[in-house]
Design a protein around this motif. Sequence first.
Motif, PDB file in Angstrom:
ATOM      1  N   MET A 199      -9.158   0.805  -8.592  1.00 28.15           N
ATOM      2  CA  MET A 199      -8.479   1.481  -9.696  1.00 28.15           C
ATOM      3  C   MET A 199      -9.265   1.222 -10.980  1.00 28.15           C
ATOM      4  O   MET A 199      -9.748   0.112 -11.203  1.00 28.15           O
ATOM      5  CB  MET A 199      -7.048   0.948  -9.834  1.00 28.15           C
ATOM      6  N   ASP A 200      -9.414   2.233 -11.800  1.00 31.32           N
ATOM      7  CA  ASP A 200     -10.136   2.100 -13.062  1.00 31.32           C
ATOM      8  C   ASP A 200      -9.579   0.904 -13.845  1.00 31.32           C
ATOM      9  O   ASP A 200      -8.360   0.793 -14.036  1.00 31.32           O
ATOM     10  CB  ASP A 200      -9.990   3.390 -13.876  1.00 31.32           C
ATOM     11  N   GLU A 248       0.835  -1.210   0.000  1.00 27.14           N
ATOM     12  CA  GLU A 248       0.000   0.000   0.000  1.00 27.14           C
ATOM     13  C   GLU A 248       0.865   1.253   0.000  1.00 27.14           C
ATOM     14  O   GLU A 248       0.534   2.245  -0.662  1.00 27.14           O
ATOM     15  CB  GLU A 248      -0.946  -0.003   1.213  1.00 27.14           C
ATOM     16  N   HIS A 249       1.971   1.226   0.712  1.00 27.61           N
ATOM     17  CA  HIS A 249       2.910   2.341   0.719  1.00 27.61           C
ATOM     18  C   HIS A 249       3.392   2.637  -0.699  1.00 27.61           C
ATOM     19  O   HIS A 249       3.440   3.789  -1.125  1.00 27.61           O
ATOM     20  CB  HIS A 249       4.086   2.038   1.655  1.00 27.61           C
ATOM     21  N   TRP A 250       3.770   1.602  -1.435  1.00 27.03           N
ATOM     22  CA  TRP A 250       4.216   1.765  -2.822  1.00 27.03           C
ATOM     23  C   TRP A 250       3.117   2.399  -3.662  1.00 27.03           C
ATOM     24  O   TRP A 250       3.368   3.308  -4.452  1.00 27.03           O
ATOM     25  CB  TRP A 250       4.587   0.395  -3.421  1.00 27.03           C
ATOM     26  N   PHE A 251       1.907   1.895  -3.519  1.00 28.39           N
ATOM     27  CA  PHE A 251       0.774   2.384  -4.312  1.00 28.39           C
ATOM     28  C   PHE A 251       0.531   3.862  -4.039  1.00 28.39           C
ATOM     29  O   PHE A 251       0.334   4.653  -4.954  1.00 28.39           O
ATOM     30  CB  PHE A 251      -0.471   1.561  -3.966  1.00 28.39           C
ATOM     31  N   ASN A 252       0.559   4.236  -2.770  1.00 26.94           N
ATOM     32  CA  ASN A 252       0.297   5.630  -2.399  1.00 26.94           C
ATOM     33  C   ASN A 252       1.478   6.548  -2.689  1.00 26.94           C
ATOM     34  O   ASN A 252       1.302   7.710  -3.048  1.00 26.94           O
ATOM     35  CB  ASN A 252      -0.090   5.717  -0.920  1.00 26.94           C
ATOM     36  N   ARG A 253       2.683   6.044  -2.534  1.00 23.82           N
ATOM     37  CA  ARG A 253       3.880   6.866  -2.741  1.00 23.82           C
ATOM     38  C   ARG A 253       4.075   7.253  -4.210  1.00 23.82           C
ATOM     39  O   ARG A 253       4.388   8.391  -4.530  1.00 23.82           O
ATOM     40  CB  ARG A 253       5.109   6.120  -2.241  1.00 23.82           C
ATOM     41  N   TYR A 254       3.923   6.292  -5.108  1.00 25.37           N
ATOM     42  CA  TYR A 254       4.230   6.520  -6.514  1.00 25.37           C
ATOM     43  C   TYR A 254       3.004   6.775  -7.387  1.00 25.37           C
ATOM     44  O   TYR A 254       3.148   7.156  -8.545  1.00 25.37           O
ATOM     45  CB  TYR A 254       5.004   5.326  -7.087  1.00 25.37           C
ATOM     46  N   GLY A 255       1.815   6.525  -6.877  1.00 22.12           N
ATOM     47  CA  GLY A 255       0.633   6.588  -7.709  1.00 22.12           C
ATOM     48  C   GLY A 255       0.495   5.274  -8.461  1.00 22.12           C
ATOM     49  O   GLY A 255       1.465   4.524  -8.605  1.00 22.12           O
ATOM     50  N   PRO A 256      -0.695   4.981  -8.948  1.00 21.13           N
ATOM     51  CA  PRO A 256      -0.962   3.668  -9.533  1.00 21.13           C
ATOM     52  C   PRO A 256      -0.039   3.266 -10.684  1.00 21.13           C
ATOM     53  O   PRO A 256       0.492   2.154 -10.691  1.00 21.13           O
ATOM     54  CB  PRO A 256      -2.407   3.769 -10.016  1.00 21.13           C
TER      55      PRO A 256
END
Length: 177
Positions: free
Chosen positions: A142-143, A108-116
């Motif tokens: 996510m779309d 989740e950190h990766w997802f939030n840090r870099y964007g999808p």
Amino acid sequence: MTLADFLNPEAIVTGLGTLGVVVTLFVEVGLLIGIVLPGDSLLFVAGLAAGTDALGFQLSLTALLVFCPIAAFLGSELGYYIGVRYGRSLFNRPDGRIFNQERVRYAEHWFNRYGPGKAIIFGRYVPIVRTLMSPLAGILKMDKKRFTFWNALSAVIWTSSILIVGYLLGERGKGNQ
């Protein structure tokens, strides 16, 4: 093959060949049990096996460059579907030996840090993130078209880059013999 052999990239390549590489990639990125499988090192060893016959045989680089991205793509599509279908309860289960909440927080950190988009591409190179990113994208709604685009792009970049590095090293090693 023993259970331990499925954690050993050389055993997978020598015992199961291209099909073993492809199936292992699919399971690693598509199913949560794949969190322990050797994706990066498996691609590297497969690339080596395409670049040299040091293992006693050679894999086809063309077949690897075609089927590995497809396996990574389809596995991640399955992971996304699992995330959409089973939602947050999938990640809220108690800690086990392989699956634990620390790993979920890391993804989740990766997802939030870099964007999808960046998280999906960069996450391919991080074993735990690679397995958890797709279900997480589904859980976070996510779309689907956006996910599929980034999934396809990252599958090609990840598999091809590691296969080619292994292949080039194998080719280089042949010249030194």
